[in-house]
Design an enzyme around this catalytic site. Structure first.
Site, mmCIF file in Angstrom:
data_model
loop_
_atom_site.group_PDB
_atom_site.id
_atom_site.type_symbol
_atom_site.label_atom_id
_atom_site.label_comp_id
_atom_site.label_asym_id
_atom_site.label_seq_id
_atom_site.Cartn_x
_atom_site.Cartn_y
_atom_site.Cartn_z
ATOM 1 N N ALA A 511 0.828 -1.209 0.000
ATOM 2 C CA ALA A 511 0.000 0.000 0.000
ATOM 3 C C ALA A 511 0.858 1.253 0.000
ATOM 4 O O ALA A 511 0.588 2.211 -0.732
ATOM 5 C CB ALA A 511 -0.938 -0.009 1.204
ATOM 6 N N LYS A 618 -10.896 1.232 7.621
ATOM 7 C CA LYS A 618 -11.609 -0.050 7.593
ATOM 8 C C LYS A 618 -10.710 -1.176 7.096
ATOM 9 O O LYS A 618 -10.632 -2.252 7.713
ATOM 10 C CB LYS A 618 -12.853 0.050 6.702
ATOM 11 C CG LYS A 618 -13.649 -1.255 6.619
ATOM 12 C CD LYS A 618 -14.886 -1.111 5.740
ATOM 13 C CE LYS A 618 -15.938 -0.301 6.445
ATOM 14 N NZ LYS A 618 -17.232 -0.314 5.696
ATOM 15 N N GLU A 691 1.258 -7.243 8.515
ATOM 16 C CA GLU A 691 2.045 -8.212 9.268
ATOM 17 C C GLU A 691 2.325 -7.774 10.701
ATOM 18 O O GLU A 691 2.769 -8.578 11.522
ATOM 19 C CB GLU A 691 3.358 -8.483 8.520
ATOM 20 C CG GLU A 691 3.112 -9.209 7.208
ATOM 21 C CD GLU A 691 4.316 -9.244 6.300
ATOM 22 O OE1 GLU A 691 4.739 -10.335 5.911
ATOM 23 O OE2 GLU A 691 4.827 -8.157 5.972
#
Length: 731
Positions: A511, A618, A691
């Site tokens: 991202a 979210k 992670e």
């Protein structure tokens, strides 16, 4: 590439000034409805004209060579097409498991269940039946070691780091711990099994694949089948989970491509769940030794984290078990060391949070044991040992929320109500709380994206993948925020290898890396709009269809007689040398342990995390919760089992390899993201989250079990038999 942006200095926080309200908002994933209604086409869900079906043929010996195939019985089946095999269908030690890195022809069998060929038929059922009828002859190499403990160990010199004199620190310490831990092997049991459909069109391969890193996969597949990379076109718009297992090209993609080229027909392969377990990279089991030495004040004087992992001969990958131990806590005397056991089990590779996911079990439970010896609160012990700079490299830390995570988590969780060890009871259940620190290194991987702005809205194009992490939403939000557009005016086109090459999804860098390239492309468009309006870029304002600045304004559509397109490219730079970037957090857990059955129930969980700028609250929360759930699974349930004779995985489906289900996870699972910006990480000040949730959460479960019962468990998962054994030993 001269137009590539490099991170050479801290970047201004432009996304704090755009004021569109898109970045960070908990927006739905635009592809979500397609997925929940079953209309999103995954890799195997394309019906191509003339398509045939393949089933992988796999080795039934542990080590040796194939000397022949007998197809006579298979050929009797109506609809049988043929058997495809040869050097390109068999792994070579240079490639890892088929496709984990560039592929070269080979002929070795190195593990039981290794793919060695492809059976093709007009239907899946016929191919499956035919595969059982083919007789394979071998030249076996007897005595292949399959037990990680039964072979000589190889020192991994690249992972060894020694500072000061740890032995002397242990001798002088006011208190110390020296403990051995073990963790079981894990597997990436993604919801969507590994699959692919290969078709050749006009001399070019088109692959519908379930893959995480399309830019790299294109090169790998081209190398595997012997063509130039421009002859490979990969499409992977929807991926039903990967967790590292789909980082590289796998045997099904290579086999489908080779068979399709020979047959001149599309070939579809979907691995069964059992084959996924057998033939896809596993997480290694680990043995770990943790040594901690401390003064009476709790200040650490020594840290030792040594580990043993396993993999096939000549494989380059090794689980970076002590990754977090290298930067989480400070001590002048340190030993980090790894040994590798070379055995003939399924190859090991990256599985969610390689290193931290299993290494934190040892470090964070050892910290708890040391805190108990010192009579110091486990939260306080961690706070007293946060380094001022990276203990090994001397780098400054970029934004680091470890202290705030521990303090805020303790406050929110009610840590001051933590019972004395073994004192809180509800009938047969003993109740306790545990804590663990969390850390996961943050990376910036080269990435590119193209953004086009027209009167109809914006289009984002990149070969970035979405493996369930929210890439479609996040990249659209960044483009919309930068260009003053509502989210329904932004379209995102992903996972097509003909598009600009992104970082891919892996290592929690996706991202931030791909998002930065979208940001940079949109920033170039903003510069062009400022020129068109005639204002300084610093004064440009976008929103509600208006462009304004320096007292001037215009309708956006009036400045777009032609679409404006720009490409953004980014790679790491000097900030990666001067600063160490990581995500940090703290996990708090409450458990109930049944003293009769040994069952452990997780009653509530809290993760307080610092991940830089939150791009979508979210999707970020979903990623954190998913990691925390996996932490519970690793602590209590997940365990690969191997046949001691052949090394073959015996827990090879979801009936025998136990993952956390709804009944194992509490309703009360909370995630808190701290307000943070990491200016040295990337231009959008974000860090990875996927992670960080698994890093430390399992250790918090184990520490809570001790607080509830007084039992110290060092071998994971903590199944009921081990808990009961702990009760027996303790009493």
């Amino acid at each position: 590439m001269s137009d590539t942006f490099t991170m050479d200095e801290a970047q201004p926080r432009l996304l704090d000034e755009t004021n569109q309200g898109l970045v960070g908002a908990p927006l739905d994933r635009p592809e979500g409805k397609l997925k929940v209604t079953g209309t999103a086409p995954y890799a195997a869900e394309f019906a191509l004209e003339g398509m045939v079906h393949g089933v992988m043929l796999r080795a039934t010996i542990t080590r040796g060579k194939v000397t022949g195939f007998d197809e006579s019985e298979a050929k009797k089946l109506p609809g049988y097409v043929g058997l495809f095999h040869g050097p390109k269908f068999v792994r070579n030690p240079a490639q890892g498991m088929a496709g984990a890195s560039p592929v070269q022809p080979g002929d070795r069998i190195d593990y039981h269940g290794q793919p060695i060929g492809l059976v093709v038929a007009e239907s899946f059922e016929t191919a499956r039946d035919a595969a059982t009828r083919i007789k394979i002859s071998y030249e076996q190499n007897p005595g292949a070691p399959v037990d990680p403990a039964g072979v000589d160990l190889e020192l991994n010199e690249g992972r060894e780091s020694i500072q000061g004199d740890l032995d002397a620190a242990m001798e002088k310490a006011a208190q110390s711990v020296d403990i051995e831990y073990t963790t079981a092997g894990h597997v990436s049991a993604a919801m969507e099994p590994h699959a692919g459909i290969a078709e050749w069109k006009d001399g070019r391969l088109v692959l519908h694949g379930s893959l995480q890193m399309v830019r790299f996969n294109k090169e790998e597949l081209a190398d595997a089948i012997g063509v130039e990379s421009d002859k490979v076109h990969i499409l992977a718009p929807y991926v039903g989970g990967g967790f590292g297992s789909k980082l590289g090209i796998s045997s099904e993609h290579i086999a489908a491509a080779l068979a399709s080229r020979e047959l001149e027909r599309p070939v579809r392969i979907v691995l069964s769940r059992q084959t996924v377990f057998d033939a896809v990279l596993r997480r290694t089991e680990t043995w770990q030794r943790l040594r901690l030495a401390a003064e009476e004040s709790g200040k650490l004087t020594g840290i030792g984290h040594e580990d043993r992992v396993s993999n096939l001969e000549e494989e380059a990958f090794s689980e970076p078990v002590n990754a977090a131990s290298r930067f989480m806590y400070a001590a002048p005397n340190r030993v980090m060391r790894q040994h590798i056991s070379r055995n003939h089990r399924t190859p090991s590779g990256s599985v969610r949070a390689p290193g931290e996911a299993v290494g934190t079990f040892a470090m964070e439970t050892a910290m708890d044991e040391l805190a108990e010896k010192l009579g110091i609160c486990p939260v306080e012990l961690r706070l007293r040992n946060i380094p001022e700079k990276h203990p090994e490299t001397g780098q400054a830390y970029s934004a680091r929320a470890l202290e705030e995570s521990l303090r805020e988590g303790a406050k929110r969780f009610g840590w001051d109500q933590r019972p004395k060890t073994g004192t809180r009871r509800e009938g047969e259940w003993l109740i306790g709380m545990g804590v663990a620190g969390a850390g996961r290194s943050n990376f910036l991987v080269p990435s590119a994206a193209r953004v086009t702005l027209s009167a109809d809205g914006a289009l984002v194009e990149t070969d970035m993948t979405d493996i369930g992490t929210g890439s479609y939403a996040i990249l659209g939000q960044i483009a919309g925020e930068m260009l003053g557009l509502p989210i329904d005016k932004v379209s995102v086109h992903l996972a097509d290898s003909d598009l600009p090459g992104a970082s891919g999804s892996g290592g929690s860098f996706g991202a931030s890396s791909s998002g930065s390239s979208v940001f940079l492309a949109a920033r170039k468009i903003r510069e062009q709009l400022a020129d068109k309006l005639g204002c300084r870029i610093e004064d440009l304002k976008l929103g509600n269809g208006e462009v304004s600045g320096d007292g001037k304004s215009a309708k956006l559509v009036d400045l777009l007689s032609d679409p404006i397109s720009a490409e953004g490219r980014i790679e790491g730079g000097k900030t990666a040398e001067t600063h160490f970037s990581a995500g940090y957090g703290a996990h708090f857990v409450e458990v109930a342990v049944n003293e009769v059955s040994g069952e452990v129930r997780v009653r509530r969980m809290l993760g307080v995390l610092g991940i830089g700028r939150v791009l979508n609250e979210k999707t970020a929360r979903s990623q954190a919760v998913g990691g925390m759930v996996w932490g519970v699974g690793a602590a209590l349930l997940e365990e690969l089992g191997h046949d001691p004779r052949t090394g073959h995985i015996v827990t090879r489906d979801l009936a025998n390899y136990h993952v956390a289900s709804h009944a194992d996870i509490p309703r009360d699972i909370e995630v808190v993201f701290l307000p943070e910006r990491d200016d040295e990480a990337n231009p959008i000040q974000s860090k990875g989250v996927g992670e960080l949730g698994i890093s430390g959460s399992g250790a918090a479960v184990i520490n809570a079990i001790h607080n509830a019962t007084g039992i110290r468990l060092h071998h994971y998962p903590a199944t009921p038999d081990k808990v009961l054994e702990g009760f027996a030993d303790g009493r």
